[in-house]
Design an enzyme around this catalytic site. Structure first.
Site, mmCIF file in Angstrom:
data_model
loop_
_atom_site.group_PDB
_atom_site.id
_atom_site.type_symbol
_atom_site.label_atom_id
_atom_site.label_comp_id
_atom_site.label_asym_id
_atom_site.label_seq_id
_atom_site.Cartn_x
_atom_site.Cartn_y
_atom_site.Cartn_z
ATOM 1 N N ASP A 199 -3.365 -14.865 3.023
ATOM 2 C CA ASP A 199 -2.554 -15.630 3.970
ATOM 3 C C ASP A 199 -3.345 -16.882 4.344
ATOM 4 O O ASP A 199 -4.498 -17.034 3.972
ATOM 5 C CB ASP A 199 -2.201 -14.782 5.188
ATOM 6 N N CYS B 129 5.341 15.068 -1.392
ATOM 7 C CA CYS B 129 4.426 13.993 -1.803
ATOM 8 C C CYS B 129 3.474 14.536 -2.860
ATOM 9 O O CYS B 129 2.951 15.638 -2.723
ATOM 10 C CB CYS B 129 3.632 13.491 -0.602
ATOM 11 N N ASP C 109 4.252 -6.928 3.051
ATOM 12 C CA ASP C 109 2.933 -6.399 3.381
ATOM 13 C C ASP C 109 2.970 -5.963 4.829
ATOM 14 O O ASP C 109 3.777 -6.461 5.614
ATOM 15 C CB ASP C 109 1.850 -7.479 3.230
ATOM 16 N N CYS D 217 -1.993 15.575 -0.360
ATOM 17 C CA CYS D 217 -0.956 16.598 -0.162
ATOM 18 C C CYS D 217 -1.076 17.736 -1.171
ATOM 19 O O CYS D 217 -0.676 18.864 -0.897
ATOM 20 C CB CYS D 217 0.429 15.949 -0.237
ATOM 21 N N CYS E 6 0.651 12.998 -3.762
ATOM 22 C CA CYS E 6 -0.677 12.375 -3.649
ATOM 23 C C CYS E 6 -1.759 13.458 -3.617
ATOM 24 O O CYS E 6 -1.494 14.627 -3.340
ATOM 25 C CB CYS E 6 -0.761 11.465 -2.421
ATOM 26 N N GLY F 177 6.707 -15.471 10.793
ATOM 27 C CA GLY F 177 7.106 -15.509 12.197
ATOM 28 C C GLY F 177 7.962 -14.341 12.640
ATOM 29 O O GLY F 177 8.638 -14.419 13.663
ATOM 30 N N HIS G 57 -2.941 9.059 1.874
ATOM 31 C CA HIS G 57 -1.566 9.571 1.914
ATOM 32 C C HIS G 57 -0.572 8.492 2.346
ATOM 33 O O HIS G 57 0.470 8.312 1.705
ATOM 34 C CB HIS G 57 -1.408 10.782 2.834
HETATM 35 ZN ZN LIG Z 1 0.621 12.682 0.320
#
Ligand SMILES: [Zn+2]
Length: 414
Positions: free
Chosen positions: A91, A349, A311, A354, A351, A261, A380
């Site tokens: 930015d 999930c 983002d 998890c 990941c 903004g 996670h």
């Molecule tokens: Zn997860």
């Protein structure tokens, strides 16, 4: 050559695309994890790669203050410095000057502000903020803007929007004159990475630039790869000023456009209204980036409105406070109710957290103030956000984007 967006499918207002950058291609719509000081708080670059992050953000304001642009530039720019070979966006510093400095002084020339670290006085102008971003060497950099406060009188919003338009033109002029100075450009100004290897080595033109979608197109070399400067639309919460800001920014001409903004204290419904309205005034063939949003529901919604890039610090910041996003709603892992809970954080999930750890263990780590709690929670939450966008992209490819919202994310539970 700057970044370009190849749109592969349009479904409703949502777009599925590929954003080609000097450091690889990005599938859009994309969520970009925020790495404020060249670090996504709590997790390493290896973990980010494993999670499938295609691009991360850096904050110019923070990096300018520490470790300083010249240090980063000498070490190969952000890619070399933080050893991240995928795309990076910085930015312009405008938002941090706005949000971290109550004593800032804005003039036509630029903004005088105080460092939040040591109180020292600094000055950012469109030229110096662009110079800083060229030195940091991200693939996508942002025009220096004034983030208008909320609420604000219409006359104040107009003046601020007009200042941002003048600053956008100055940012672009400076960028055009200096874009060859990026640490990884091919004009003999090649930096090295943190280990002293030529930075060039780690950023070969991506194979996708030889995509069959561009038959006969010349294969780019380093010398024609540059950063891309995006313009930012301001205009507060005023539809007329947002439209005018979009038109003036488009007239200056940028390879991508951001909506800035927002998320400055306004009601969520107003944020959504402004996103929808402003995106409707941006060119269809250029990337559209809404800055600093949002919750999992919101990023899905904005993708459905035709936003390509987003983002937010929310997934990483919330993770450090024990607030976790799951397919069943929000989980505050600090609660005693999880102390004996042997189940996974989110049964839907995939990941690593998890798959391996129980809610009871995550709750224990948080209650014990263990560093690992921040690491696992961040993995996670980012995984959940990145997965959410993967599902959005899949839905768009099937022409089903509007069904996605209710089937995957049922909204936060009390
Ligand atoms: Zn997860």
């Amino acid at each position: 050559m700057s970044v370009s967006l190849q749109i592969e499918k349009v479904s409703g207002r949502a777009r599925l695309g590929r954003l080609l950058t000097p450091h690889g291609e990005i599938e859009t719509p994309v969520f970009m994890p925020v790495g404020t000081v060249a670090s996504v708080k709590g997790i390493s670059q290896e973990m980010l790669e494993e999670l499938g992050a295609q691009i991360v953000l850096g904050n110019t304001y923070h990096l300018y203050l520490r470790p300083g642009v010249e240090t980063v530039r000498k070490l190969g720019g952000l890619h070399g410095f933080m050893s991240w070979n995928r795309a990076i966006l910085t930015d312009s510093g405008g938002f941090q000057v706005f949000s971290l400095n109550e004593l800032r002084k804005v003039t036509e020339e630029g903004v005088t502000f105080r460092s939040h670290l040591d109180g020292s006085t600094h000055f950012f102008s469109p030229e110096s903020a662009t110079a800083a971003q060229i030195g940091l060497g991200a693939d996508i950099i942002m025009a220096f803007d004034e983030c208008t406060e909320y609420p604000a009188e219409q006359e104040r919003v107009r003046e601020s929007m007009e200042l941002t338009a003048r600053w956008a033109a100055r940012s672009k002029k400076y960028f055009e004159e200096h874009k060859g100075e990026v640490p990884w450009s091919g004009n003999g100004h090649v930096g090295t990475d943190a280990l002293g290897r030529p930075a060039q080595q780690s950023c070969a033109p991506p194979a996708s630039w030889r995509s069959p979608a561009q038959p006969g197109a010349a294969v780019p070399t380093y010398s024609d790869q540059t950063q891309s400067l995006f313009g930012i639309v301001q205009g507060g919460m005023d539809r007329g000023l947002r439209k005018e800001s979009a038109e003036r920014t488009i007239e200056i001409g940028f390879p991508g456009y951001a909506v800035g903004g927002l998320s400055v204290g306004e009601p969520r419904e107003l944020t959504r209204e402004m996103v929808e309205w402003t995106v409707g005034h941006l060119p269809a063939d250029k990337p559209r980036y809404v800055m600093g949003v949002g919750t999992p529901e919101e990023i899905v919604e904005y993708a459905n409105l035709g936003v390509d890039m987003m983002d937010c610090v929310l997934p990483t910041r919330a993770a450090r406070h024990g607030l976790l996003f799951t397919s069943e709603g929000k989980v505050s892992i600090k609660q005693a109710r999880y102390a004996q809970d042997a189940g996974p954080l989110d049964p839907n999930c995939s990941c690593g957290v998890c798959r391996r750890y129980s809610r009871a263990y995550l709750r224990h780590l948080y209650a014990s103030n263990e560093v690992l709690a921040q690491v696992l929670n961040t993995i996670h939450n980012l995984s959940f956000y990145l997965d959410t966008m993967r599902r959005v992209r899949h839905s768009i490819s099937l022409g089903e984007e509007s069904r996605f919202l209710s089937s995957v994310w049922s909204g936060p539970k009390p």
